[in-house]
Design a protein around this motif. Structure first.
Motif, mmCIF file in Angstrom:
data_model
loop_
_atom_site.group_PDB
_atom_site.id
_atom_site.type_symbol
_atom_site.label_atom_id
_atom_site.label_comp_id
_atom_site.label_asym_id
_atom_site.label_seq_id
_atom_site.Cartn_x
_atom_site.Cartn_y
_atom_site.Cartn_z
ATOM 1 N N GLY A 51 -10.235 46.858 -1.623
ATOM 2 C CA GLY A 51 -8.836 46.714 -2.010
ATOM 3 C C GLY A 51 -8.210 47.991 -2.511
ATOM 4 N N GLU A 52 -6.937 47.903 -2.838
ATOM 5 C CA GLU A 52 -6.163 49.014 -3.373
ATOM 6 C C GLU A 52 -5.344 48.519 -4.562
ATOM 7 N N GLY A 53 -5.007 49.431 -5.455
ATOM 8 C CA GLY A 53 -4.207 49.073 -6.620
ATOM 9 C C GLY A 53 -4.875 49.517 -7.901
ATOM 10 N N GLU A 54 -4.478 48.882 -9.007
ATOM 11 C CA GLU A 54 -5.068 49.207 -10.302
ATOM 12 C C GLU A 54 -6.529 48.744 -10.332
ATOM 13 N N PRO A 55 -7.401 49.477 -11.030
ATOM 14 C CA PRO A 55 -8.831 49.131 -11.012
ATOM 15 C C PRO A 55 -9.126 47.821 -11.752
ATOM 16 N N LEU A 56 -10.024 47.042 -11.154
ATOM 17 C CA LEU A 56 -10.502 45.786 -11.733
ATOM 18 C C LEU A 56 -12.012 45.742 -11.562
ATOM 19 N N VAL A 57 -12.745 45.728 -12.655
ATOM 20 C CA VAL A 57 -14.206 45.689 -12.616
ATOM 21 C C VAL A 57 -14.654 44.231 -12.680
ATOM 22 N N VAL A 58 -15.492 43.815 -11.738
ATOM 23 C CA VAL A 58 -15.967 42.432 -11.658
ATOM 24 C C VAL A 58 -17.449 42.379 -12.010
ATOM 25 N N LEU A 59 -17.800 41.471 -12.926
ATOM 26 C CA LEU A 59 -19.159 41.356 -13.449
ATOM 27 C C LEU A 59 -19.704 39.955 -13.165
ATOM 28 N N HIS A 60 -20.780 39.872 -12.420
ATOM 29 C CA HIS A 60 -21.350 38.593 -11.995
ATOM 30 C C HIS A 60 -22.169 37.926 -13.091
ATOM 31 N N GLY A 61 -22.569 36.700 -12.830
ATOM 32 C CA GLY A 61 -23.379 35.937 -13.761
ATOM 33 C C GLY A 61 -24.861 36.221 -13.629
ATOM 34 N N ALA A 62 -25.653 35.627 -14.504
ATOM 35 C CA ALA A 62 -27.094 35.836 -14.530
ATOM 36 C C ALA A 62 -27.744 35.337 -13.249
ATOM 37 N N TYR A 63 -28.728 36.098 -12.768
ATOM 38 C CA TYR A 63 -29.488 35.811 -11.557
ATOM 39 C C TYR A 63 -28.627 35.876 -10.299
ATOM 40 N N MET A 64 -27.400 36.292 -10.433
ATOM 41 C CA MET A 64 -26.489 36.358 -9.299
ATOM 42 C C MET A 64 -26.448 37.771 -8.718
ATOM 43 N N ASN A 65 -25.560 37.958 -7.760
ATOM 44 C CA ASN A 65 -25.299 39.249 -7.149
ATOM 45 C C ASN A 65 -23.852 39.220 -6.666
ATOM 46 N N VAL A 67 -10.998 43.869 -16.588
ATOM 47 C CA VAL A 67 -12.377 43.411 -16.353
ATOM 48 C C VAL A 67 -12.372 41.904 -16.164
ATOM 49 N N PHE A 68 -13.065 41.438 -15.132
ATOM 50 C CA PHE A 68 -13.261 40.008 -14.906
ATOM 51 C C PHE A 68 -14.758 39.729 -14.867
ATOM 52 N N GLY A 69 -15.219 38.886 -15.791
ATOM 53 C CA GLY A 69 -16.624 38.536 -15.828
ATOM 54 C C GLY A 69 -16.824 37.042 -15.817
ATOM 55 N N TYR A 70 -17.938 36.633 -15.220
ATOM 56 C CA TYR A 70 -18.293 35.218 -15.153
ATOM 57 C C TYR A 70 -19.656 35.004 -15.797
ATOM 58 N N SER A 71 -19.756 34.019 -16.670
ATOM 59 C CA SER A 71 -21.005 33.635 -17.312
ATOM 60 C C SER A 71 -21.618 34.840 -18.036
ATOM 61 N N MET A 72 -22.813 35.255 -17.694
ATOM 62 C CA MET A 72 -23.409 36.422 -18.334
ATOM 63 C C MET A 72 -22.489 37.626 -18.229
ATOM 64 N N GLY A 73 -21.834 37.771 -17.082
ATOM 65 C CA GLY A 73 -20.912 38.889 -16.894
ATOM 66 C C GLY A 73 -19.719 38.824 -17.823
ATOM 67 N N ALA A 74 -19.291 37.614 -18.185
ATOM 68 C CA ALA A 74 -18.180 37.474 -19.124
ATOM 69 C C ALA A 74 -18.601 37.897 -20.525
ATOM 70 N N ALA A 75 -19.825 37.545 -20.919
ATOM 71 C CA ALA A 75 -20.329 37.979 -22.225
ATOM 72 C C ALA A 75 -20.506 39.493 -22.256
ATOM 73 N N ALA A 76 -20.978 40.056 -21.140
ATOM 74 C CA ALA A 76 -21.098 41.512 -21.060
ATOM 75 C C ALA A 76 -19.721 42.161 -21.146
#
Length: 287
Positions: A41-55, A113-122
């Motif tokens: 994509g293009e635009g402002e940066p958005l870092v995405v963080l996955h959940g535990a045991y995920m990818n 930043v967008f995080g899900y599960s473990m990624g949200a806690a991180a």
């Protein structure tokens, strides 16, 4: 988010990922490991963080959807996906520091930043430890205190052992991407240890200035009472039609939604996330 890691990981890895366009994947050295990430994509940066045991693929269709309006940097944490494991505990401060160092390595000064599960806690820990790095935080299925977990999950934690996962379809799925396919046991041991790490961040969350969108299912692994408590710590919950400005943070509860069902509701998630990131709010009768 919270560490339901071991409990939900197997389920998440066996779900079918949404089709997505080919992003650019590469690795960068971060804290002694080769951290894999993909840019789309293009635009402002958005870092995405996955959940535990995920990818990254297990995050499904939300990444390409967000990439329609943002430059998305999706990373894979220590021992997850194509990022190698190292001889270091998996803790939320460590994961948060990895994200901060990753941002430095690829030249991102500050990002949403967008995080899900473990990624949200991180992501929450990142905002606490490195507030200069986070513009706005979207945290899906997160707790700031272990007491906010569902009682059934708290009862399950002491029973977790590597044998619950070794030899399972989860191990085979993990091996598909792992740089060291023989390293599953030490990886699982680190992830189980994460479940026992202290988690009591109430005072730090209350002091945090970062705008936050809190998302969870109404049948998530966090109690509804805890979600409301988190929202109130962020200044939310006051009446919006009585002259006071709305909180910069928001709360969205997805109906009929379990923990593992949160990430698969792409259109619903996007409908909450995009207006938040753009600073859009519904207009009331008195505006």
């Amino acid at each position: 988010m919270i560490r339901f890691a071991a409990f939900v990981g197997a389920l998440l890895l066996t779900t079918t990922a949404f089709a997505q366009s080919e992003p650019v994947g590469q690795a960068v050295e971060v804290n002694g490991m080769q951290m894999y990430y993909e840019v789309s994509g293009e635009g402002e940066p958005l870092v995405v963080l996955h959940g535990a045991y995920m990818n990254i693929p297990a995050m499904g269709g939300i990444i390409p959807k967000l990439a329609e309006t943002h430059k998305v940097y999706a990373i894979e944490f220590q021992g997850h996906g194509r990022t190698n494991d190292i001889e270091r505990p998996v803790t939320y401060p460590n994961l948060a520091d990895d994200v901060a160092k990753f941002m430095d390595a690829v030249g991102i000064e500050k990002a949403d930043v967008f995080g899900y599960s473990m990624g949200a806690a991180a992501g929450l820990r990142l905002a606490i430890d490195h507030p200069e790095k986070v513009d706005q935080l979207v945290a899906a299925s997160v707790a700031y205190d272990m007491s906010g977990s569902q009682p059934e999950f708290l009862e399950m934690i002491p029973t977790m052992v590597p044998e619950m996962f070794i030899g399972s379809p989860m191990e085979e799925a993990w091996k598909q991407y792992a740089p060291n396919p023989d390293g599953f046991r030490p990886f699982v041991e680190r992830m189980i240890a994460l479940e026992h790490e202290p988690l009591a961040w109430g005072d730090e969350v209350k002091a945090l200035d970062t705008p936050m969108l809190i998302i969870a299912g109404d049948a998530d692994m966090v109690t509804l009472e805890h979600l409301v408590s988190l929202f109130r710590l962020k200044g939310g919950g006051a009446p919006g039609d009585m002259g006071k400005p709305l909180s910069t943070s928001r709360l969205a509860v997805l109906p009929a939604t379990s923990h593992t069902a949160v990430i698969n509701q792409v259109d619903l998630l996007h409908g909450f996330i995009e207006p938040f990131l753009q600073g859009e709010t519904p207009k009331g009768m008195f505006e």
